[in-house]
Scaffold this active site. Structure first.
Site, PDB file in Angstrom:
ATOM      1  N   ASP A  83      22.199 -61.746  58.016  1.00 24.37           N
ATOM      2  CA  ASP A  83      22.203 -63.155  57.621  1.00 24.37           C
ATOM      3  C   ASP A  83      20.734 -63.116  57.336  1.00 24.37           C
ATOM      4  O   ASP A  83      20.184 -63.661  57.850  1.00 24.37           O
ATOM      5  CB  ASP A  83      23.793 -63.706  57.257  1.00 24.37           C
ATOM      6  CG  ASP A  83      24.975 -63.261  57.200  1.00 24.37           C
ATOM      7  OD1 ASP A  83      24.815 -62.044  56.382  1.00 24.37           O
ATOM      8  OD2 ASP A  83      25.531 -63.680  57.343  1.00 24.37           O
ATOM      9  N   HIS A 235      21.572 -61.032  61.721  1.00 24.05           N
ATOM     10  CA  HIS A 235      21.228 -62.187  60.926  1.00 24.05           C
ATOM     11  C   HIS A 235      18.740 -61.724  60.924  1.00 24.05           C
ATOM     12  O   HIS A 235      19.512 -61.370  61.918  1.00 24.05           O
ATOM     13  CB  HIS A 235      20.528 -63.744  61.732  1.00 24.05           C
ATOM     14  CG  HIS A 235      22.212 -64.213  61.071  1.00 24.05           C
ATOM     15  ND1 HIS A 235      23.138 -64.142  61.991  1.00 24.05           N
ATOM     16  CD2 HIS A 235      22.544 -65.120  60.126  1.00 24.05           C
ATOM     17  CE1 HIS A 235      23.873 -64.907  61.939  1.00 24.05           C
ATOM     18  NE2 HIS A 235      23.964 -65.706  60.573  1.00 24.05           N
TER      19      HIS A 235
HETATM   20 ZN    ZN Z   1      24.117 -67.750  56.938  1.00 24.00          ZN
END
Ligand code: ZN
Length: 277
Positions: A83, A235
């Site tokens: 992400d 992430h």
């Molecule tokens: Zn996010």
């Protein structure tokens, strides 16, 4: 020896009957073999280009066999989902994935996609077989979930991905997850109407809060792994880049395949348990 006129007639008749008999036999044989070859071809219809369609049908059956009734793939499959990119680290994530021959799924933020300096790596990700879905324009919880901007922002982010890469993605990830953000039926109706799908995750690595602690990221993922199909939330963070080879090694040793999201193979995975998303 001289043949009588009667004898000549008899020979002529015999030759003629033999000829008719042979012709008839040939015709019967010819029609039987033609009939046989036609029936052998039954079920192998030709398409407009004259190519046989049978292998295609077989492929389709094998493809369908790989899915469970809930739409999830058969066997052990892990989806790595990154992400908040693209970022200054995207290229290095792609390097590790390439080296390890692993495909992944990225959920990218519109405002980062607008950074021209990142766009080469966005294109590269697609070229190397990864999927890129949307992750809103602003990542702003209030705008998305209170001010009703979820669908407009997702549409805009998906459009950006389409313009940069030429792909046509429909999958997004809700910033902070679909719970509680998408708890209202009304917002989910809008998402369905827009033809957008939403994926949450099965394992939260909590990597974003584990600065300088890649080992704990790996531990969290190992502890969370309980099913044959897992979707890992990570992430584009430095500590995640450090942990990535170890995460990949762990799943390879456990016999998992690395799945990459494809719109045609969608299965629903959202905390709202809305099967339409
Ligand atoms: Zn996010």
């Amino acid at each position: 020896m001289k043949l009588s006129r009667n004898n000549k007639k008899r020979i002529f008749k015999t030759v003629l009957s033999l000829g008719i008999l042979l012709t008839t036999a040939f015709l019967v044989y010819f029609s039987i073999s033609k009939f046989n070859s036609t029936s052998a071809k039954e079920g192998v219809k030709e398409n407009s280009e004259g190519a046989l369609e049978q292998p295609k049908e077989k492929e389709k059956i094998e493809h369908e066999k790989k899915k469970k009734p809930d739409g999830k793939p058969e066997g052990k499959v892990v989806y790595l989902t990154f992400d908040d990119g693209p970022s200054t680290l995207t290229g290095q994530f792609l390097d590790v994935l390439k080296e390890q021959k692993v495909k992944a799924t990225f959920f990218m933020i519109g405002k980062n996609l607008q950074n021209a300096g990142f766009q080469e790596n966005v294109k590269r990700a697609i070229k190397e077989g990864h999927y890129i879905g949307g992750h809103s324009m602003t990542h702003d919880s209030k705008r998305l979930y209170t001010d009703g901007q979820f669908v407009p922002e997702m549409k805009e982010a998906l459009e950006l991905i389409r313009n940069i890469t030429g792909t046509n993605p429909t999958l997004v990830r809700s910033p902070y997850g679909s719970a509680p953000g998408l708890k209202d039926q009304q917002i989910r109706d809008q998402i369905v109407e827009a033809g957008i799908k939403v994926w949450d995750w099965t394992i939260d690595s909590r990597d974003w809060e584990l600065k300088d602690n890649p080992n704990q990221i790996v531990e969290n993922i190992k502890k969370g792994t309980t099913d044959d199909v897992e979707v890992i939330l990570v992430h584009e963070k430095p500590q995640t880049l450090q942990a990535l080879p170890e995460i990949i090694k762990y799943y390879k040793e456990k016999g998992y395949e690395f799945g990459v999201y494809q719109d045609v193979d969608h299965f629903h995975l959202n905390f709202q348990k809305d099967a339409r998303l």
